[in-house]
Design an enzyme around this catalytic site. Structure first.
Site, PDB file in Angstrom:
ATOM      1  N   HIS A 141     -10.527   1.178   1.823  1.00  0.00           N
ATOM      2  CA  HIS A 141     -10.269   2.118   2.918  1.00  0.00           C
ATOM      3  C   HIS A 141     -11.506   2.031   3.810  1.00  0.00           C
ATOM      4  O   HIS A 141     -12.520   2.655   3.539  1.00  0.00           O
ATOM      5  CB  HIS A 141     -10.071   3.542   2.385  1.00  0.00           C
ATOM      6  CG  HIS A 141      -9.718   4.510   3.463  1.00  0.00           C
ATOM      7  ND1 HIS A 141      -8.533   5.195   3.486  1.00  0.00           N
ATOM      8  CD2 HIS A 141     -10.388   4.882   4.598  1.00  0.00           C
ATOM      9  CE1 HIS A 141      -8.486   5.949   4.584  1.00  0.00           C
ATOM     10  NE2 HIS A 141      -9.609   5.784   5.260  1.00  0.00           N
ATOM     11  N   HIS A 181      -4.662  -0.749   5.672  1.00  0.00           N
ATOM     12  CA  HIS A 181      -4.136  -0.042   6.847  1.00  0.00           C
ATOM     13  C   HIS A 181      -5.019  -0.181   8.081  1.00  0.00           C
ATOM     14  O   HIS A 181      -5.564   0.798   8.571  1.00  0.00           O
ATOM     15  CB  HIS A 181      -3.842   1.434   6.542  1.00  0.00           C
ATOM     16  CG  HIS A 181      -4.876   2.159   5.722  1.00  0.00           C
ATOM     17  ND1 HIS A 181      -6.204   2.149   6.048  1.00  0.00           N
ATOM     18  CD2 HIS A 181      -4.770   2.895   4.598  1.00  0.00           C
ATOM     19  CE1 HIS A 181      -6.864   2.866   5.158  1.00  0.00           C
ATOM     20  NE2 HIS A 181      -6.021   3.325   4.259  1.00  0.00           N
ATOM     21  N   LYS A 229      -9.253  -0.110  -5.679  1.00  0.00           N
ATOM     22  CA  LYS A 229      -9.264   0.473  -4.342  1.00  0.00           C
ATOM     23  C   LYS A 229     -10.530   1.292  -4.112  1.00  0.00           C
ATOM     24  O   LYS A 229     -10.797   2.242  -4.849  1.00  0.00           O
ATOM     25  CB  LYS A 229      -8.023   1.377  -4.190  1.00  0.00           C
ATOM     26  CG  LYS A 229      -7.951   2.148  -2.893  1.00  0.00           C
ATOM     27  CD  LYS A 229      -7.543   1.272  -1.724  1.00  0.00           C
ATOM     28  CE  LYS A 229      -7.666   1.981  -0.398  1.00  0.00           C
ATOM     29  NZ  LYS A 229      -6.653   3.014  -0.192  1.00  0.00           N
ATOM     30  N   ASP A 283       1.537   2.506   3.527  1.00  0.00           N
ATOM     31  CA  ASP A 283       0.653   3.668   3.390  1.00  0.00           C
ATOM     32  C   ASP A 283       1.485   4.941   3.451  1.00  0.00           C
ATOM     33  O   ASP A 283       1.010   5.994   3.892  1.00  0.00           O
ATOM     34  CB  ASP A 283      -0.458   3.671   4.452  1.00  0.00           C
ATOM     35  CG  ASP A 283      -1.530   4.708   4.150  1.00  0.00           C
ATOM     36  OD1 ASP A 283      -1.629   5.141   2.984  1.00  0.00           O
ATOM     37  OD2 ASP A 283      -2.262   5.083   5.087  1.00  0.00           O
ATOM     38  N   HIS A 308       1.634   5.327  -1.652  1.00  0.00           N
ATOM     39  CA  HIS A 308       1.237   6.512  -2.427  1.00  0.00           C
ATOM     40  C   HIS A 308       2.476   7.122  -3.055  1.00  0.00           C
ATOM     41  O   HIS A 308       3.385   7.561  -2.344  1.00  0.00           O
ATOM     42  CB  HIS A 308       0.565   7.538  -1.508  1.00  0.00           C
ATOM     43  CG  HIS A 308      -0.696   7.025  -0.884  1.00  0.00           C
ATOM     44  ND1 HIS A 308      -1.930   7.152  -1.489  1.00  0.00           N
ATOM     45  CD2 HIS A 308      -0.906   6.335   0.254  1.00  0.00           C
ATOM     46  CE1 HIS A 308      -2.852   6.577  -0.727  1.00  0.00           C
ATOM     47  NE2 HIS A 308      -2.259   6.072   0.340  1.00  0.00           N
ATOM     48  N   HIS A 319       0.874  -1.193   0.000  1.00  0.00           N
ATOM     49  CA  HIS A 319       0.000   0.000   0.000  1.00  0.00           C
ATOM     50  C   HIS A 319       0.903   1.232   0.000  1.00  0.00           C
ATOM     51  O   HIS A 319       1.475   1.598   1.020  1.00  0.00           O
ATOM     52  CB  HIS A 319      -0.899  -0.010   1.251  1.00  0.00           C
ATOM     53  CG  HIS A 319      -1.869   1.128   1.312  1.00  0.00           C
ATOM     54  ND1 HIS A 319      -3.213   0.939   1.589  1.00  0.00           N
ATOM     55  CD2 HIS A 319      -1.712   2.458   1.139  1.00  0.00           C
ATOM     56  CE1 HIS A 319      -3.823   2.112   1.590  1.00  0.00           C
ATOM     57  NE2 HIS A 319      -2.934   3.054   1.318  1.00  0.00           N
TER      58      HIS A 319
HETATM   59  C1  NCD Z   1      -3.424   8.971   2.273  1.00  0.00           C
HETATM   60  C2  NCD Z   1      -2.975  10.019   1.261  1.00  0.00           C
HETATM   61  O1  NCD Z   1      -2.472  11.063   1.672  1.00  0.00           O
HETATM   62  O2  NCD Z   1      -3.108   9.787   0.060  1.00  0.00           O
HETATM   63  N1  NCD Z   1      -3.446   9.552   3.582  1.00  0.00           N
HETATM   64  C3  NCD Z   1      -3.410   8.898   4.760  1.00  0.00           C
HETATM   65  O3  NCD Z   1      -3.520   9.544   5.801  1.00  0.00           O
HETATM   66  N2  NCD Z   1      -3.256   7.600   4.839  1.00  0.00           N
HETATM   67  C4  NCD Z   1      -4.730   8.433   1.856  1.00  0.00           C
HETATM   68  C5  NCD Z   1      -5.156   7.200   2.589  1.00  0.00           C
HETATM   69  O4  NCD Z   1      -4.593   6.129   2.411  1.00  0.00           O
HETATM   70  O5  NCD Z   1      -6.115   7.307   3.374  1.00  0.00           O
HETATM   71 ZN    ZN Z   2      -3.247   5.002   1.712  1.00  0.00          ZN
END
Ligand code: NCD
Ligand code: ZN
Length: 334
Positions: free
Chosen positions: A132, A166, A95, A238, A15, A13
């Site tokens: 999520h 998460h 997702k 995450d 970003h 996971h």
């Molecule tokens: C994530 C993001 O910033 O893209 N933020 C987070 O707090 N985890 C999005 C997510 O996974 O909820």
């Molecule tokens: Zn995330």
């Protein structure tokens, strides 16, 4: 122990963002991980074939020359079967974000019922559903309230692989064993911290994320499940970079940036608890079995030598900024 190695670590996971941020953060994951599940919540979500291919191309360019497989995802919306059939081999899953619950999720879904035909097609085509899982209730209860929705999904679509992303609660850890088709990822921060670390003293914006860190008993349940490499649990950082001005501001963006330090911290944590033998399963083998994937072979060596985490990387502040870690990445080979 002075040396340790991991084979093909995976971040299930992650970003990576776009543009300059992508250029900054992608190499940091690609250096030490063999692959990652790339989240689709961009400002313009990844929700069409064109967007998917274009984003995958940008990601592959940003990780060069590292050996690293980006496992792409689509942003959940109502997709028809023909479309899903066409893109199925280009994605690892879809997702789902409830509308407005986190960063760039405004176009997420408003009711689970409206998505039924898409879930059916995903089940039939064996496309995993990544979720999520938070309601719009009181912030500390959002995940435990969402368990009822996970139950409904698990029962209605028993052959659909559902990944609770998460997870942050003991309730979610317990739920893992209830249904065969339920799996989960857990982050680094959620096995380490509680709400006290975020807001118990001076507010620490770089530890603020969604879902928010919960109670000590939740953290302990997550930590134990990770340390014992629960076979239905995978590591998913995450890691969610936001520029410093979006974090240290009035209206702090949610997300903890852990990609560059996650492995070193995990090695130290598993060592401290006498569980280093389980880390390989937690960091890679469980995910390979759950998703049926074969990541590129890559051996990452660690040595017990202090590593001082940079204060900032580009415009982003990592977790443990300016602190010393007990383990560092030694060298790696493809
Ligand atoms: C994530 C993001 O910033 O893209 N933020 C987070 O707090 N985890 C999005 C997510 O996974 O909820
Ligand atoms: Zn995330």
């Amino acid at each position: 122990m002075q040396n340790f190695k991991l084979i093909s670590p995976l971040d299930m996971h992650l970003h990576l963002r776009e543009g300059e941020m992508l250029e900054t953060v992608a190499p940091l994951s690609a250096e030490t991980f063999a692959g990652a599940v790339i989240m689709p919540n961009l400002i313009t979500p990844v929700d069409s074939e064109n967007r998917l291919l274009e984003y995958e191309k940008a990601v592959r360019e940003a990780i060069r020359p590292h050996t690293f497989e980006p496992f792409m995802t689509l942003f959940f919306k109502k997709y028809d079967r023909d479309f899903l059939q066409r893109v199925k081999d280009k994605i690892i899953g879809i997702k789902l974000y409830p509308a407005g619950i986190t960063t760039n999720s405004e176009s997420g879904i408003k009711s689970i019922e409206e998505a039924a035909p898409t879930f059916s097609a995903m089940q039939e085509l064996k496309i995993p559903l990544l979720v999520h899982g938070e309601t719009d209730g009181f912030v500390m209860e959002r995940e435990s309230e969402f368990i009822a929705i996970y139950r409904k999904l698990a029962q209605t679509y028993p052959r659909l692989k559902i990944v609770m992303e998460h997870i942050t609660t003991q309730a979610a850890v317990d739920f893992l064993d209830r249904y065969e088709n339920i799996f989960a990822t857990v982050t680094l921060q959620h096995v380490l911290i509680t709400l006290d670390d975020v807001a118990g003293g001076l507010l620490r914006p770089h530890l603020f994320c969604k879902p928010i860190a919960k109670r000590p008993e939740d953290r302990d349940a997550l930590l134990q499940a990770a340390l014992h490499a629960h076979p239905k649990l995978m590591f998913g950082s995450d890691s969610a970079p936001h520029p410093i001005d979006k974090k240290e501001s009035c209206g702090c963006a949610a997300g903890v940036f852990t990609a560059p330090i996650a492995l070193q911290v995990l090695v130290g944590l598993f060592e401290k608890h006498g569980c280093l033998d389980n880390l390989q399963n937690f960091i890679s083998n469980n995910a390979q079995k759950i998703y049926g994937i074969v990541p590129p072979h890559k051996v990452i060596h660690f040595k017990k030598e202090n590593y001082t985490v940079p204060q900032k990387i580009g415009e982003v502040v990592p977790m443990f900024a300016s602190e010393e870690l007990a383990w560092s990445v030694d060298n790696f080979q493809h």
